[in-house]
Design a protein around this motif. Structure first.
Motif, mmCIF file in Angstrom:
data_model
loop_
_atom_site.group_PDB
_atom_site.id
_atom_site.type_symbol
_atom_site.label_atom_id
_atom_site.label_comp_id
_atom_site.label_asym_id
_atom_site.label_seq_id
_atom_site.Cartn_x
_atom_site.Cartn_y
_atom_site.Cartn_z
ATOM 1 N N ALA A 260 0.468 -1.366 0.199
ATOM 2 C CA ALA A 260 0.388 -0.182 0.169
ATOM 3 C C ALA A 260 0.496 0.964 0.054
ATOM 4 O O ALA A 260 1.882 1.513 0.134
ATOM 5 C CB ALA A 260 -1.087 0.069 0.765
ATOM 6 N N VAL A 261 -0.004 2.415 0.022
ATOM 7 C CA VAL A 261 1.220 3.228 -0.304
ATOM 8 C C VAL A 261 -0.089 4.273 0.478
ATOM 9 O O VAL A 261 -1.137 5.003 0.293
ATOM 10 C CB VAL A 261 1.070 4.865 -1.891
ATOM 11 N N GLU A 262 0.479 5.021 1.390
ATOM 12 C CA GLU A 262 -0.410 6.050 2.337
ATOM 13 C C GLU A 262 0.432 7.202 1.947
ATOM 14 O O GLU A 262 1.399 7.792 1.818
ATOM 15 C CB GLU A 262 -0.839 6.105 3.512
ATOM 16 N N ASP A 263 -0.682 8.080 0.513
ATOM 17 C CA ASP A 263 -0.299 10.115 0.218
ATOM 18 C C ASP A 263 -1.145 11.045 0.410
ATOM 19 O O ASP A 263 -2.389 10.889 -0.421
ATOM 20 C CB ASP A 263 0.279 9.629 -0.924
ATOM 21 N N PRO A 264 -1.536 11.715 1.228
ATOM 22 C CA PRO A 264 -0.528 11.849 2.429
ATOM 23 C C PRO A 264 -0.080 10.956 3.308
ATOM 24 O O PRO A 264 -1.153 10.429 3.854
ATOM 25 C CB PRO A 264 -0.726 13.372 3.166
ATOM 26 N N ALA A 265 0.810 10.451 4.189
ATOM 27 C CA ALA A 265 1.416 9.713 5.286
ATOM 28 C C ALA A 265 0.003 9.725 6.573
ATOM 29 O O ALA A 265 0.225 11.075 7.376
ATOM 30 C CB ALA A 265 2.403 9.163 5.310
ATOM 31 N N ARG A 266 -0.209 9.424 7.218
ATOM 32 C CA ARG A 266 -0.477 9.515 9.212
ATOM 33 C C ARG A 266 0.857 10.198 9.945
ATOM 34 O O ARG A 266 1.062 8.522 9.951
ATOM 35 C CB ARG A 266 -1.341 8.728 9.245
ATOM 36 N N ALA A 267 1.579 10.612 10.258
ATOM 37 C CA ALA A 267 2.377 10.418 11.189
ATOM 38 C C ALA A 267 2.633 11.957 12.464
ATOM 39 O O ALA A 267 2.733 12.796 11.781
ATOM 40 C CB ALA A 267 3.904 10.586 10.473
#
Length: 298
Positions: free
Chosen positions: A191-198
């Motif tokens: 999977a790709v998360e864009d934008p990432a949860r951080a």
């Protein structure tokens, strides 16, 4: 792409060069020994504040022609993050305690900046840099550093961020969820998360976090895995190394016995407008990286 152990050594060396050799940009500098000392002190303190543009502009024209600002910023971010993680302190906690100039003329000199590491940075006293002299010269009304290795050019490269020779044609590589052989390993980008949860990450203006979820199986023998085995590429060919923070659970650095699998997220700090097109794995060193995901495929 350099392996993790190589990146570790080069990142530390590059940061030391930057601290010892940086000098301030801009006008209004005095063409005197005291003016040079002041420039060196102010610039090194700017290093601790993360003023990447000021670092870059402090180098001679010939250095800046070798490495563009985008590449310099990317490799510097990797080096700074690595040093901070390894030392367990922030660069802002380092202090300039002295500046020494030798062989001064109005056209150039050698400068050494002495830096005090915080007590928490046990074992990093070598960053102090006392006795390490770097050549500077007067150019276009200001003092500039002439050792281009501090910019990440030539032998001073670390992190291997920069333009790649080619960009894979859209739709030509493996899609998300497809397993790809890379040396002794089998790699899957799930999977790709864009934008990432951080939530705890601090991202500079004009940038964003992108995370990829990967799994690595040791299929043909033992395999060593680290986040720095992965890179992403944008549509212009530019390569980005992983950040030291981001999406959890993060991929952990580990040695896998044959038959074992590890899974986690790898996060990248990229420009806000970068269009990512490919993911590479460097698990067949010294052979070239393996294309493990074509992000143009849906």
């Amino acid at each position: 792409m350099l392996r993790f152990r190589t990146l570790a050594a080069l990142a530390l060396g590059a940061i030391v060069l930057t601290l010892a050799g940086a000098c301030t940009g801009g006008g209004g500098q005095a063409r005197t020994e005291e003016g040079l000392k002041r420039a060196a002190r102010e610039a090194t303190e700017a290093v601790f504040k993360g003023d990447y543009r000021k670092w870059y502009d402090s180098y001679a024209k010939e250095c800046r022609e070798q490495v563009d600002f985008k590449e310099f910023e990317a490799t510097t971010r990797v080096g700074v993050a690595f040093v901070e993680q390894l030392a367990g302190v922030q660069l802002k906690d380092f202090k300039v305690t002295g500046v020494e100039v030798r062989n001064f003329t109005k056209d150039g000199a050698e400068v050494s900046v002495t830096i005090q590491a915080p007590k928490a940075a046990e074992g990093f006293e070598g960053l102090a840099g006392a006795g390490d002299f770097e050549a500077w010269k007067w150019e276009d009304g200001r003092w500039v550093a002439t050792n281009c290795s501090g910019l990440g050019g030539g032998a001073g490269d670390f992190g291997d961020s920069g333009p790649a020779p080619t960009v894979p044609p859209p739709g030509s590589g493996p899609k998300l969820g497809e397993t790809v052989e890379a040396g002794k390993a089998r790699v899957t980008v799930h999977a790709v998360e864009d934008p990432a949860r951080a939530p705890d990450a601090v991202v500079d203006p004009g940038r964003r976090l992108v995370a990829i979820e990967v799994s690595i199986e040791a299929a043909k023998g033992a395999v060593s895995v680290a986040t720095f085995d992965f890179t992403v590429q944008d549509e212009t060919g530019y390569i980005y190394d992983p950040a030291f923070f981001g999406r959890e659970p993060a991929l952990k650095m580990t040695d896998l016995a044959q038959g074992r699998t590890v899974r986690g997220w790898v996060t990248f700090d990229v420009p806000k407008d970068a269009k990512l097109v490919a993911v590479y794995a460097d698990l067949d060193f010294p052979k070239p990286e393996t294309l493990v995901a074509d992000l143009t495929r849906k």
